[in-house]
Design an enzyme around this catalytic site. Structure first.
Site, mmCIF file in Angstrom:
data_model
loop_
_atom_site.group_PDB
_atom_site.id
_atom_site.type_symbol
_atom_site.label_atom_id
_atom_site.label_comp_id
_atom_site.label_asym_id
_atom_site.label_seq_id
_atom_site.Cartn_x
_atom_site.Cartn_y
_atom_site.Cartn_z
ATOM 1 N N CYS A 187 33.957 45.775 43.138
ATOM 2 C CA CYS A 187 34.147 45.282 41.823
ATOM 3 C C CYS A 187 33.062 46.012 40.975
ATOM 4 C CB CYS A 187 33.965 43.860 41.786
ATOM 5 S SG CYS A 187 32.363 43.181 42.311
ATOM 6 N N CYS B 123 44.113 40.675 42.862
ATOM 7 C CA CYS B 123 43.661 41.994 43.409
ATOM 8 C C CYS B 123 43.364 41.876 44.890
ATOM 9 C CB CYS B 123 42.391 42.322 42.519
ATOM 10 S SG CYS B 123 42.663 42.409 40.802
ATOM 11 N N CYS C 233 39.577 37.939 43.960
ATOM 12 C CA CYS C 233 40.619 37.261 43.023
ATOM 13 C C CYS C 233 41.785 37.375 43.496
ATOM 14 C CB CYS C 233 40.389 37.766 41.553
ATOM 15 S SG CYS C 233 38.919 37.753 41.024
ATOM 16 N N CYS D 124 38.253 44.552 33.855
ATOM 17 C CA CYS D 124 38.372 43.092 34.140
ATOM 18 C C CYS D 124 37.363 42.600 35.132
ATOM 19 C CB CYS D 124 39.851 43.069 35.129
ATOM 20 S SG CYS D 124 40.385 41.246 35.178
ATOM 21 N N CYS D 125 36.836 43.530 36.016
ATOM 22 C CA CYS D 125 35.776 42.920 36.855
ATOM 23 C C CYS D 125 34.553 43.107 35.979
ATOM 24 C CB CYS D 125 35.762 44.195 37.771
ATOM 25 S SG CYS D 125 36.837 44.006 39.370
#
Length: 234
Positions: free
Chosen positions: A229, A206, A203, A120-121
């Site tokens: 990240c 997270c 985010c 995702c990062c």
């Protein structure tokens, strides 16, 4: 010009004996060295407010990139509006990922930030920054040495192997208290989440508040064996 290919450790030195602990000198050197081929990657945390204020003194039309993952806190987006009002000449670019959240879910499943936060990062932060840095010789970061073990050896000028660029870190010697003292002294806007236990804000999916005595990165990806990240791995 100092580049990734010509970088040598301690090739540039700066005095730390001023109010900004060398930050203004570093920024002045960086913008003189790279002109319009340098960008500040800003997450709009409290360190970012300090750097934006300092950068505005050195280069009021500087490029600033915000990696808009589309899952930031609403407070972060509201802060960006305030920063645009405070520093209207800064060129703030909100960089979007190639995939929308819906497209990402179709390819990799729902809630990728839970099932595979590294991927995702990569999709929402690392790849967009790679594209942003493609045309630049250097970039600026708000890293401070006291933030975590992984950051304690950061220098003012770094050879960034991750992005094959020069990474400039003006605030390495600043403490958390000094950052806030500067913010209050200059009446700078900041994210109100800092007032309710969020020392590091990423985010919304997270990021959690941190208890008293916790590391400033403890609220990031809690329970995922992850505190970075991937932007700042060397």
């Amino acid at each position: 010009m100092l580049t990734y290919e010509t970088w040598k450790e301690n090739s540039v030195s700066f005095s730390e004996e001023d109010e900004t602990k060398g930050a203004l000198s570093v920024l002045s050197w960086a913008y003189n060295e790279y002109k319009d081929e340098i960008v500040y990657a800003c997450s709009f945390g409290v360190e970012g407010m300090v750097l934006l204020h300092l950068i505005n003194q050195v280069n009021p039309s500087a490029k600033v990139v915000f990696l808009d993952t589309n899952v930031h806190f609403q407070e972060t987006y509201e802060l960006i509006k305030k920063v645009r009002e405070r520093f209207p000449s800064l060129n703030i670019i909100e960089k979007q990922p190639e995939l929308t959240l819906d497209e990402q879910a179709k390819l990799h499943g729902e809630k990728l930030w839970e099932s595979n936060p590294n991927l995702c990062c990569s999709i929402r932060k690392i790849l967009p920054l790679e594209k942003s840095l493609a045309a630049e010789k250097a970039w600026i970061s708000g890293l401070r040495r006291e933030q975590s073990e992984t950051r304690k050896h950061t220098q003012f000028i770094n050879q960034d192997r991750r992005f094959q660029s020069i990474k400039v870190c003006p605030l390495i010697h600043w403490t958390w208290k000094e950052v806030w003292r500067y913010v209050y002294k200059h009446s700078l806007p900041y994210n109100p989440l800092h007032d309710v236990g969020y020392p590091s804000i990423g985010c919304e999916k997270c990021t959690l508040p941190v208890g008293d005595g916790g590391n400033s990165r403890d609220g990031r990806w809690a329970g995922k064996m992850k505190t970075e990240c991937g932007l700042h791995f060397q």
